[in-house]
Design an enzyme around this catalytic site. Structure first.
Site, mmCIF file in Angstrom:
data_model
loop_
_atom_site.group_PDB
_atom_site.id
_atom_site.type_symbol
_atom_site.label_atom_id
_atom_site.label_comp_id
_atom_site.label_asym_id
_atom_site.label_seq_id
_atom_site.Cartn_x
_atom_site.Cartn_y
_atom_site.Cartn_z
ATOM 1 N N HIS A 178 6.147 40.103 7.428
ATOM 2 C CA HIS A 178 4.720 40.359 6.996
ATOM 3 C C HIS A 178 4.171 41.768 7.172
ATOM 4 O O HIS A 178 3.438 42.220 6.185
ATOM 5 C CB HIS A 178 3.687 39.406 7.831
ATOM 6 N N PHE A 224 0.855 -1.108 0.081
ATOM 7 C CA PHE A 224 0.186 0.054 -0.176
ATOM 8 C C PHE A 224 0.904 1.391 -0.019
ATOM 9 O O PHE A 224 1.907 1.200 0.806
ATOM 10 C CB PHE A 224 -0.949 0.124 1.196
ATOM 11 N N HIS A 231 -0.308 44.463 14.266
ATOM 12 C CA HIS A 231 0.648 43.727 13.397
ATOM 13 C C HIS A 231 2.070 44.739 13.036
ATOM 14 O O HIS A 231 2.954 44.051 13.226
ATOM 15 C CB HIS A 231 0.041 43.669 12.028
#
Lengths: 263, 263
Positions: free
Chosen positions: A87, A66, A213
């Site tokens: 970011h 498998f 942020h």
């Protein structure tokens, strides 16, 4: 007689240092703070795509055994993930560059679930942080701060979790998170290692300037978003191990994050 | 006098338990055993694709702040990654299902670099394992075993690492790994938590039956492949924290793996 008591004392001292495991797994309970990546994984409403798994093989091979394998595609920012400093700040650290010392550290949980239940746009304040400290102790440099809003129980219901499920729309989002003054206190004064939250963003839903942020990114502080099971982590005493996928030019990416609780 | 010595002994005992951190970071050095995901990441020669990063945003937004984000695609099995048991055994655990106890555990390193330097198809034998145990101590259940072949210094040179760089060809691969009898001893008798290696596979390059994968998969034992920096991990005394991406139906996936060394 002196000698008879000194010897056990020294054995105790020596045994304490030598037998101490680097991870005290026998006195820990492990809690997974990570949602699975699958067809229900939540992304920002205007993300160009979601998590897509492609089956490459599944079944018996000609050789008789498998074999199963997949490929997948995903935006970096979705599901339980890390925001790297790059970011929201040019030239700051990529996902691969965030040092391990910011990812494996003692953790505190600040709970604003009652306030968020009253106001889904609630933002953690500096006063909330100071109140936590007056109940416990000052938050020390290198701590990972986790904000518990109670929003975890809404995941992955998009409408309940984001406050809106209009496809592609980002102007009607409502969920709680950090506020600017709390971020400046935790990051600028307490010098925490990282901040995390059980909502989709370290800025609250209505944010347009993504100030939290930007504060975190400028200070090289990573953010952990869409955290699961924060209701199981105590306000103090836990450790967090947060290991993001090591994407060389990553602005963030899939995060596996676990808490060790003292049992 | 008795009392005067009993008190310090009790303080030592109490202090030992109470001040013990769940992760003894002050006495650890952290070593990252993970390669970055980038354009050099190595995949199996016949993989349908490699790591692809797509830039979604990079630069100043109209609102005035910097913003960067990417999406990416990758096969599950490439770079530093985990094989979940379902990779080679139907019905066994997916990537998301592998329990944390198999991923955070004490580790031993078995070194076959000298033998592999003589024979690039070298397979770890049960005799090698027994020799390691006679030098150290029996390998206990729940240990993570890492096989050091010295191949890490060849990464990411495809020809040096796989023994061949013919595009798409898988019939001329040469690199060392585990052998069947060693796998049966470690997994079937020692009940190790996981096995890892600094080559591309827990089966050696010429394998056609992938017997080590099948033994591990059947026993619900995950495999860690393409490990970096194993030359920095001692034969005993380290801990490993191996956190794979939590892919719900994953047959494996990107792994972030670190070692804690006692310093």
């Amino acid at each position: 007689m002196r000698h008879a008591f000194l010897v056990p004392a020294l054995i105790v001292l020596g045994g304490c240092a030598a037998s101490r495991p680097l991870v005290d797994i026998d006195h820990s309970e492990l809690v997974d703070l990570t949602y699975t990546f699958d067809e229900h994984t939540l992304y920002w409403p205007n993300a160009p795509s979601a998590f897509e798994l492609q089956k490459l093989a599944y079944g018996r091979t000609q050789a008789g055994y498998f074999y199963a394998a997949n490929a997948f595609c995903t935006p970096e920012h979705g599901g339980t993930h890390m925001d790297a400093p790059i970011h929201f700040a040019e030239g700051k650290m990529t996902a691969a560059e965030v040092p391990l010392a910011r990812l494996i550290a003692p953790a505190v949980v600040i709970d604003v679930a009652a306030k968020a239940a009253e106001n889904p746009d609630y933002r953690l304040t500096a006063a909330d942080v100071l109140a936590w400290e007056s109940r416990h102790e000052p938050i020390t440099p290198g701590t990972i701060v986790l904000l518990r809003t109670g929003w975890g129980k809404r995941y992955p219901n998009r409408k309940a979790y984001f406050g809106d499920d209009t496809p592609g729309a980002i102007d009607k989002l409502h969920f709680p998170s950090y506020g600017e003054d709390a971020a400046r206190l935790l990051i600028g004064e307490r010098h925490v290692a990282a901040i995390g939250v059980d909502t989709a963003s370290i800025d609250h839903g209505p944010s347009r300037d993504f100030i939290v942020h930007r504060i975190a990114s400028e200070a090289e502080v990573p953010g952990f978003e869409n955290l699961a099971n924060l209701d199981r982590v105590p306000e103090r005493g836990a450790w967090v191990i947060a290991l993001p996928m090591k994407i060389a030019h990553g602005t963030g990416g899939p995060l596996r994050i676990v808490a060790l609780l003292r049992k």
